[in-house]
Design a protein around this motif. Structure first.
Motif, PDB file in Angstrom:
ATOM      1  N   LEU A 214      28.090  34.051 -41.553  1.00 28.42           N
ATOM      2  CA  LEU A 214      29.338  35.078 -41.115  1.00 28.42           C
ATOM      3  C   LEU A 214      29.258  35.336 -39.600  1.00 28.42           C
ATOM      4  CD1 LEU A 214      31.650  36.862 -41.732  1.00 28.42           C
ATOM      5  CD2 LEU A 214      29.935  38.757 -42.160  1.00 28.42           C
ATOM      6  N   PHE A 215      28.184  35.544 -38.966  1.00 31.23           N
ATOM      7  CA  PHE A 215      28.107  35.685 -37.434  1.00 31.23           C
ATOM      8  C   PHE A 215      28.665  34.391 -36.723  1.00 31.23           C
ATOM      9  CE2 PHE A 215      25.849  35.670 -33.324  1.00 31.23           C
ATOM     10  CZ  PHE A 215      26.430  36.964 -32.939  1.00 31.23           C
ATOM     11  N   LEU A 216      28.252  33.202 -37.155  1.00 28.79           N
ATOM     12  CA  LEU A 216      28.467  32.180 -36.697  1.00 28.79           C
ATOM     13  C   LEU A 216      30.273  31.835 -36.613  1.00 28.79           C
ATOM     14  CD1 LEU A 216      28.388  29.403 -35.185  1.00 28.79           C
ATOM     15  CD2 LEU A 216      27.396  28.285 -37.503  1.00 28.79           C
ATOM     16  N   MET A 217      30.703  32.280 -37.862  1.00 25.76           N
ATOM     17  CA  MET A 217      32.038  32.027 -38.176  1.00 25.76           C
ATOM     18  C   MET A 217      32.871  32.971 -37.390  1.00 25.76           C
ATOM     19  SD  MET A 217      32.749  29.420 -40.103  1.00 25.76           S
ATOM     20  CE  MET A 217      31.422  28.327 -40.869  1.00 25.76           C
ATOM     21  N   VAL A 248      32.600  37.849 -25.317  1.00 28.91           N
ATOM     22  CA  VAL A 248      31.476  37.829 -26.062  1.00 28.91           C
ATOM     23  C   VAL A 248      30.364  38.452 -24.988  1.00 28.91           C
ATOM     24  CG1 VAL A 248      29.799  36.659 -27.475  1.00 28.91           C
ATOM     25  CG2 VAL A 248      32.358  36.498 -27.734  1.00 28.91           C
ATOM     26  N   SER A 249      30.266  37.838 -23.814  1.00 32.48           N
ATOM     27  CA  SER A 249      28.873  37.884 -22.914  1.00 32.48           C
ATOM     28  C   SER A 249      28.817  39.577 -22.661  1.00 32.48           C
ATOM     29  CB  SER A 249      29.197  37.407 -21.296  1.00 32.48           C
ATOM     30  OG  SER A 249      30.307  37.710 -20.845  1.00 32.48           O
ATOM     31  N   GLU A 250      29.922  40.279 -22.809  1.00 37.37           N
ATOM     32  CA  GLU A 250      29.814  41.852 -22.581  1.00 37.37           C
ATOM     33  C   GLU A 250      29.141  42.602 -23.816  1.00 37.37           C
ATOM     34  OE1 GLU A 250      30.712  43.340 -19.664  1.00 37.37           O
ATOM     35  OE2 GLU A 250      31.292  41.259 -18.965  1.00 37.37           O
ATOM     36  N   SER A 251      28.895  41.696 -24.898  1.00 40.64           N
ATOM     37  CA  SER A 251      28.350  42.294 -25.911  1.00 40.64           C
ATOM     38  C   SER A 251      26.834  42.021 -26.022  1.00 40.64           C
ATOM     39  CB  SER A 251      28.831  41.641 -27.298  1.00 40.64           C
ATOM     40  OG  SER A 251      28.071  41.744 -28.191  1.00 40.64           O
ATOM     41  N   ALA A 257      24.559  34.773 -30.117  1.00 44.48           N
ATOM     42  CA  ALA A 257      25.859  34.094 -30.090  1.00 44.48           C
ATOM     43  C   ALA A 257      25.659  32.711 -29.336  1.00 44.48           C
ATOM     44  CB  ALA A 257      27.084  34.904 -29.451  1.00 44.48           C
ATOM     45  N   LEU A 258      24.807  33.031 -28.044  1.00 49.13           N
ATOM     46  CA  LEU A 258      24.937  31.575 -27.241  1.00 49.13           C
ATOM     47  C   LEU A 258      24.075  30.676 -27.970  1.00 49.13           C
ATOM     48  CD1 LEU A 258      25.775  30.220 -24.721  1.00 49.13           C
ATOM     49  CD2 LEU A 258      23.652  31.161 -23.706  1.00 49.13           C
ATOM     50  N   SER A 259      22.998  31.182 -28.883  1.00 54.23           N
ATOM     51  CA  SER A 259      21.866  30.157 -29.233  1.00 54.23           C
ATOM     52  C   SER A 259      22.795  29.392 -30.592  1.00 54.23           C
ATOM     53  CB  SER A 259      20.636  31.117 -29.785  1.00 54.23           C
ATOM     54  OG  SER A 259      21.075  31.985 -30.519  1.00 54.23           O
ATOM     55  N   HIS A 260      23.582  30.132 -31.283  1.00 53.51           N
ATOM     56  CA  HIS A 260      24.133  29.600 -32.481  1.00 53.51           C
ATOM     57  C   HIS A 260      25.256  28.583 -31.935  1.00 53.51           C
ATOM     58  CE1 HIS A 260      22.771  33.097 -34.692  1.00 53.51           C
ATOM     59  NE2 HIS A 260      23.170  32.442 -35.901  1.00 53.51           N
ATOM     60  N   MET A 261      25.898  28.777 -30.896  1.00 52.73           N
ATOM     61  CA  MET A 261      26.883  27.851 -30.289  1.00 52.73           C
ATOM     62  C   MET A 261      26.296  26.613 -29.555  1.00 52.73           C
ATOM     63  SD  MET A 261      29.744  29.085 -31.220  1.00 52.73           S
ATOM     64  CE  MET A 261      30.901  27.943 -30.535  1.00 52.73           C
TER      65      MET A 261
END
Length: 547
Positions: A214-217, A248-251, A257-261
């Motif tokens: 869900l996080f990746l999507m 997203v970088s502000e989160s 998120a970066l590791s998933h992408m």
């Protein structure tokens, strides 16, 4: 089956080419470009579904800009703002300006000339950082300077892409063009403001579910939805992807998120570079080889000259400025992203695009060899005639007019006053061992001079500097600099003026030991080997205690 077969062919060729590239130490990006050249319509014509491949390549551009946005850090910018904004800004401005003038002289329109200047002002972040990390030079003076310029270039592509539609014949002119540009900037600001209020809360809710899929999507939805919104408002998809990454970088979940992408980004950006390679016409290159090689040399000389001038203006030594210039003289991967936007706006003709592709790929192919030889080339240049005199004024000359010549004998000379040098000086002080220090960095040398340390600001490769620190009368000389080429030159200079001193050199890799011993060092201590020994010793001690 068409697209599946084409992807199988593309990835098979890419795997083989990348294996061969790794064996001969050619950068991955160059290998991917050559893979596209082999498989494409101007090569073996193995790929038929070119439109589908271009669609996947477009996704690659979005993910590339999205991850750049996520890695973008205002804090990082502020830490090295002088080199990023002054160094990077002057490099992009002056390189673009010179390329613009050359392009106008050969008959391009002002729009084409400016766009060409944008394209050739960018360098390859992927190639340069990979080679600097591989050689352990990221912490060196020239490594940090090169990184700062690359950061500015990566950010500069965003305003460049905003300007692309207004450089085409159908683009805005005069006041209308300025209004459209202002509208684009306003849209960007509004999207960032609204998203920063909404996105962190959404991500927090998703993370609480502890569902990785869900996080990746959700991350993908943020990327593509923001890109689509900016596109519908008249801006580029790639710009929207960058904005999404910035949001997203502000989160607090940006690293997750970066590791998933990253895996997705690597796959789709590989397809993007392969698709760029498919555009290169080999027949065009063969028919215009001398012109393309000449233009490549001209572009690389312009970029090197500009960066050397900028480096000297920002108080970088001439040798380090030359190394930075040679390291960043190639054309970069983001130029392909910008060129892709330019093709949509038909700024350059088909032949002009072919010239750009050929010059870019050729410059990237020779870049690893130039970067590898850069320290030796720079050292050779600064020891020649008039350059040698100028170099003595800018980098070899003793800056330390604050101090008279050292009068000590049988003392310790520390060359390089980083953390290792400072620890050593502290130990020497505690054991009543006399010492003098040579440090090139003006900020560090001034700081410790004010604290009363016997610092001689200057370059340890200069005999004048060594003699002022009384290295010719020293019992022991410790060379603790990051740059391997500088360590070699200092070892030679130290041994030349003092045949009896015990010279200890700190190195990064054990492979440097043999060379330094031949040049006159008595002992060479590799950082990584020493760290491994200490870790082993501490580990054994812990298990001994348990027993």
């Amino acid at each position: 089956m068409g697209i599946l077969l084409d992807l199988t062919i593309i990835f098979s060729i890419a795997a083989l080419v990348l294996y061969l590239s790794a064996r001969v130490r050619i950068p991955t990006i160059v290998g991917l470009l050559f893979s596209g050249l082999i498989a494409g319509p101007h090569g073996l014509r193995l790929v038929q579904a070119t439109e589908e491949v271009e669609l996947l390549a477009e996704i690659g551009i979005l993910l590339l800009l999205f991850t750049i946005g996520m890695e973008f850090s205002l804090e990082k910018l502020l830490k090295t703002r002088k080199w990023i904004f002054a160094g990077g800004g002057m490099q992009v401005l002056f390189t673009t300006g010179l390329i613009f003038l050359v392009s106008r002289l050969v008959g391009l329109t002002w729009q084409q000339s400016l766009f060409t200047g944008f394209l050739f002002s960018l360098s390859s972040t992927a190639i340069v950082l990979h080679l600097l990390q591989e050689k352990g030079k990221m912490d060196s003076k020239y490594g940090g300077s090169a990184l700062a310029i690359l950061i500015f270039q990566d950010v500069a592509i965003i305003p460049m892409m905003l300007l692309v539609p207004y450089l085409s014949e159908a683009g805005g002119e005069g006041m209308h063009g300025l209004l459209e540009l202002g509208k684009g900037i306003l849209i960007v600001a509004v999207i960032i403001f609204l998203a920063r209020k909404i996105i962190p809360g959404i991500l927090r809710s998703v993370v609480h579910t502890r569902n990785q899929e869900l996080f990746l999507m959700t991350i993908l939805v943020i990327c593509f939805a923001t890109a689509m919104i900016t596109y519908q408002l008249g801006l580029k998809l790639a710009l929207g992807a960058f904005l999404a990454g910035l949001i997203v970088s502000e989160s607090e979940f940006s690293y997750d998120a970066l590791s998933h992408m990253l895996p997705l980004k690597k796959i789709f950006t590989s397809i993007f570079f392969i698709s760029i390679g498919m555009l290169l016409n080999v027949s065009f290159f063969a028919g215009n080889a001398f012109m393309i090689i000449g233009l490549t040399i001209l572009v690389m000389m312009i970029k090197t000259s500009v960066i050397v001038a900028v480096g000297l203006q920002l108080k970088l030594s001439i040798r380090n400025a030359l190394i930075v210039g040679l390291s960043l003289c190639q054309v970069g991967e983001f130029a392909f992203v910008l060129a892709n936007a330019g093709r949509d706006s038909a700024i350059l003709s088909t032949d002009q695009n072919q010239v750009f592709l050929a010059v870019s790929i050729f410059s990237m192919a020779v870049s690893p060899f130039i970067i590898g030889l850069a320290p030796k080339i720079a050292t050779w240049v600064v020891t020649r005639g008039a350059i040698k005199k100028f170099a003595r004024k800018t980098e070899f000359n003793l800056v330390g007019k604050h101090l008279h010549r050292c009068t000590k004998r049988n003392h310790l000379v520390i060359i390089g006053f980083g953390s290792s040098g400072q620890i050593l000086a502290g130990q020497a002080h505690e054991n009543d061992i006399g010492y003098s220090i040579i440090e090139l960095n003006e900020k560090i040398s001034t700081q410790f001079l004010n604290e009363g340390e016997p610092v001689f600001p200057g370059d340890g490769r200069s005999e004048d500097v060594l003699l002022h620190a009384a290295a010719d009368r020293a019992k022991t000389i410790v060379i603790a600099v990051h740059d391997a080429a500088a360590a070699e030159a200092i070892t030679i200079a130290s041994r030349k003026i003092n045949h009896s001193a015990h010279i200890i050199v700190r190195s990064r890799f054990s492979s440097e030991i043999e060379t330094l011993i031949k040049l006159g060092a008595n002992e060479v201590i590799p950082e990584r080997l020493e760290a491994a020994r200490r870790i082993s010793e501490r580990t054994i001690v812990q298990f001994t205690k348990m027993a």
